[in-house]
Write a protein that holds these residues in place. Structure first.
Motif, PDB file in Angstrom:
ATOM      1  N   SER A  40      33.611  58.907 -17.913  1.00 38.32           N
ATOM      2  CA  SER A  40      33.584  58.002 -16.766  1.00 38.32           C
ATOM      3  C   SER A  40      32.129  57.729 -16.413  1.00 38.32           C
ATOM      4  O   SER A  40      31.298  58.628 -16.415  1.00 38.32           O
ATOM      5  CB  SER A  40      34.332  58.601 -15.565  1.00 38.32           C
ATOM      6  OG  SER A  40      33.566  59.608 -14.933  1.00 38.32           O
ATOM      7  N   ARG A  41      31.845  56.484 -16.136  1.00 39.51           N
ATOM      8  CA  ARG A  41      30.480  56.097 -15.748  1.00 39.51           C
ATOM      9  C   ARG A  41      30.592  55.051 -14.636  1.00 39.51           C
ATOM     10  O   ARG A  41      31.182  53.997 -14.812  1.00 39.51           O
ATOM     11  CB  ARG A  41      29.732  55.518 -16.955  1.00 39.51           C
ATOM     12  CG  ARG A  41      28.237  55.301 -16.704  1.00 39.51           C
ATOM     13  CD  ARG A  41      27.559  54.719 -17.937  1.00 39.51           C
ATOM     14  NE  ARG A  41      27.704  55.583 -19.102  1.00 39.51           N
ATOM     15  CZ  ARG A  41      26.876  56.599 -19.385  1.00 39.51           C
ATOM     16  NH1 ARG A  41      25.873  56.857 -18.585  1.00 39.51           N
ATOM     17  NH2 ARG A  41      27.083  57.316 -20.473  1.00 39.51           N
ATOM     18  N   SER A  58      35.315  66.459 -21.085  1.00 46.59           N
ATOM     19  CA  SER A  58      35.066  65.117 -20.538  1.00 46.59           C
ATOM     20  C   SER A  58      33.656  65.044 -19.972  1.00 46.59           C
ATOM     21  O   SER A  58      33.042  66.059 -19.646  1.00 46.59           O
ATOM     22  CB  SER A  58      36.101  64.779 -19.461  1.00 46.59           C
ATOM     23  OG  SER A  58      36.049  65.719 -18.394  1.00 46.59           O
ATOM     24  N   ARG A  59      33.126  63.816 -19.873  1.00 46.40           N
ATOM     25  CA  ARG A  59      31.770  63.596 -19.372  1.00 46.40           C
ATOM     26  C   ARG A  59      31.835  62.580 -18.243  1.00 46.40           C
ATOM     27  O   ARG A  59      32.422  61.504 -18.395  1.00 46.40           O
ATOM     28  CB  ARG A  59      30.857  63.063 -20.488  1.00 46.40           C
ATOM     29  CG  ARG A  59      30.786  63.951 -21.729  1.00 46.40           C
ATOM     30  CD  ARG A  59      29.985  65.230 -21.467  1.00 46.40           C
ATOM     31  NE  ARG A  59      29.932  66.094 -22.644  1.00 46.40           N
ATOM     32  CZ  ARG A  59      30.773  67.079 -22.890  1.00 46.40           C
ATOM     33  NH1 ARG A  59      31.769  67.329 -22.041  1.00 46.40           N
ATOM     34  NH2 ARG A  59      30.648  67.829 -23.968  1.00 46.40           N
ATOM     35  N   HIS A  60      31.208  62.922 -17.129  1.00 43.56           N
ATOM     36  CA  HIS A  60      31.248  62.053 -15.957  1.00 43.56           C
ATOM     37  C   HIS A  60      29.820  61.808 -15.473  1.00 43.56           C
ATOM     38  O   HIS A  60      29.097  62.758 -15.182  1.00 43.56           O
ATOM     39  CB  HIS A  60      32.107  62.685 -14.860  1.00 43.56           C
ATOM     40  CG  HIS A  60      33.463  63.078 -15.357  1.00 43.56           C
ATOM     41  ND1 HIS A  60      34.509  62.186 -15.430  1.00 43.56           N
ATOM     42  CD2 HIS A  60      33.919  64.255 -15.870  1.00 43.56           C
ATOM     43  CE1 HIS A  60      35.571  62.809 -15.948  1.00 43.56           C
ATOM     44  NE2 HIS A  60      35.233  64.057 -16.227  1.00 43.56           N
ATOM     45  N   VAL A  61      29.426  60.541 -15.429  1.00 46.95           N
ATOM     46  CA  VAL A  61      28.057  60.185 -15.071  1.00 46.95           C
ATOM     47  C   VAL A  61      28.083  59.195 -13.905  1.00 46.95           C
ATOM     48  O   VAL A  61      28.753  58.154 -13.977  1.00 46.95           O
ATOM     49  CB  VAL A  61      27.312  59.560 -16.271  1.00 46.95           C
ATOM     50  CG1 VAL A  61      25.876  59.200 -15.882  1.00 46.95           C
ATOM     51  CG2 VAL A  61      27.321  60.505 -17.469  1.00 46.95           C
ATOM     52  N   GLU A  79      31.502  68.067 -18.054  1.00 48.83           N
ATOM     53  CA  GLU A  79      30.151  67.879 -17.532  1.00 48.83           C
ATOM     54  C   GLU A  79      30.155  66.782 -16.467  1.00 48.83           C
ATOM     55  O   GLU A  79      30.746  65.721 -16.654  1.00 48.83           O
ATOM     56  CB  GLU A  79      29.175  67.488 -18.642  1.00 48.83           C
ATOM     57  CG  GLU A  79      28.908  68.597 -19.639  1.00 48.83           C
ATOM     58  CD  GLU A  79      27.838  68.208 -20.660  1.00 48.83           C
ATOM     59  OE1 GLU A  79      27.245  67.106 -20.517  1.00 48.83           O
ATOM     60  OE2 GLU A  79      27.590  68.991 -21.587  1.00 48.83           O
ATOM     61  N   PHE A  80      29.485  67.070 -15.353  1.00 51.81           N
ATOM     62  CA  PHE A  80      29.305  66.091 -14.280  1.00 51.81           C
ATOM     63  C   PHE A  80      27.814  65.901 -14.051  1.00 51.81           C
ATOM     64  O   PHE A  80      27.109  66.849 -13.722  1.00 51.81           O
ATOM     65  CB  PHE A  80      29.973  66.585 -12.993  1.00 51.81           C
ATOM     66  CG  PHE A  80      31.471  66.637 -13.047  1.00 51.81           C
ATOM     67  CD1 PHE A  80      32.234  65.588 -12.547  1.00 51.81           C
ATOM     68  CD2 PHE A  80      32.125  67.735 -13.590  1.00 51.81           C
ATOM     69  CE1 PHE A  80      33.624  65.637 -12.594  1.00 51.81           C
ATOM     70  CE2 PHE A  80      33.512  67.795 -13.636  1.00 51.81           C
ATOM     71  CZ  PHE A  80      34.269  66.737 -13.146  1.00 51.81           C
ATOM     72  N   THR A  81      27.327  64.676 -14.204  1.00 49.30           N
ATOM     73  CA  THR A  81      25.915  64.383 -14.030  1.00 49.30           C
ATOM     74  C   THR A  81      25.752  63.319 -12.955  1.00 49.30           C
ATOM     75  O   THR A  81      26.254  62.202 -13.093  1.00 49.30           O
ATOM     76  CB  THR A  81      25.283  63.882 -15.348  1.00 49.30           C
ATOM     77  OG1 THR A  81      25.517  64.844 -16.385  1.00 49.30           O
ATOM     78  CG2 THR A  81      23.783  63.674 -15.184  1.00 49.30           C
TER      79      THR A  81
END
Length: 197
Positions: A40-41, A58-61, A79-81
């Protein structure tokens, strides 16, 4: 800006490796949804409920999950960035190993959470509820923990350097082997009633 999806229910959806770019969901329910390796971005989820959702890898930016409820969700290697999770609640979730960098996790409820070995760096966590949470061996560096609830938290072996520990009562947590910097040592000494001269 795309129109938000409101009051929808998603059950048993396979969103494996889905790219959620600038998607907006309001008061939606996600149940048994597979978000493994999803990205998700710039997405936002407001007042949503997630039940048995798989966030594995999952990757969340720069995404927002505000006032959301997560129940029995799996965040293995998620990961949450730069994400905003203000006011969200985690209940019976598998949060290990989790990596959070930057963003705002203020007023998040994580009481009793198993956070062993997780990584929180440069995150705002004002008034976050970490009562009884297990942060053994965790990395919690540069984190704003002002007014956080830390009673009975387990911090043994945790790296706490650079974090705001003004809300920490050293006598009310497990702290053996926790790493702090000299400035934090002064804060904790004062909390214990010592006068520094």
């Amino acid at each position: 800006m795309p129109e938000p999806t409101e009051d929808a229910t998603f059950r048993h959806h396979d969103w494996y490796a889905e790219e959620l770019l600038d998607r907006h969901f309001v008061n939606c329910v996600f149940h048994d949804v597979d978000l493994t390796e999803a990205v998700s971005r710039g997405a936002s989820f407001t007042g949503c409920t997630f039940g048995n959702v798989r966030f594995n890898s999952s990757r969340h930016v720069d995404s927002a999950f505000t006032r959301c409820v997560f129940r029995r969700c799996n965040f293995f290697e998620a990961e949450f960035t730069g994400c905003k999770l203000v006011g969200s609640t985690f209940d019976q979730c598998d949060l290990r190993p989790l990596r959070v960098e930057g963003g705002d996790w203020s007023f998040v409820a994580l009481p009793g959470a198993d956070l062993r070995g997780v990584s929180f760096t440069d995150v705002r966590m004002r008034e976050t509820d970490l009562t009884g949470a297990n942060l053994t061996g965790a990395t919690v560096t540069g984190v704003d923990l002002s007014a956080a609830q830390l009673h009975a938290a387990r911090l043994s072996g945790a790296d706490l350097r650079g974090s705001d520990l003004t809300a920490l009562d050293p006598t009310a947590v497990e702290r053996a082997g926790a790493v702090i910097d000299p400035e934090q040592a002064l804060v904790l000494a004062r909390a214990l009633g010592f006068e520094i001269r």
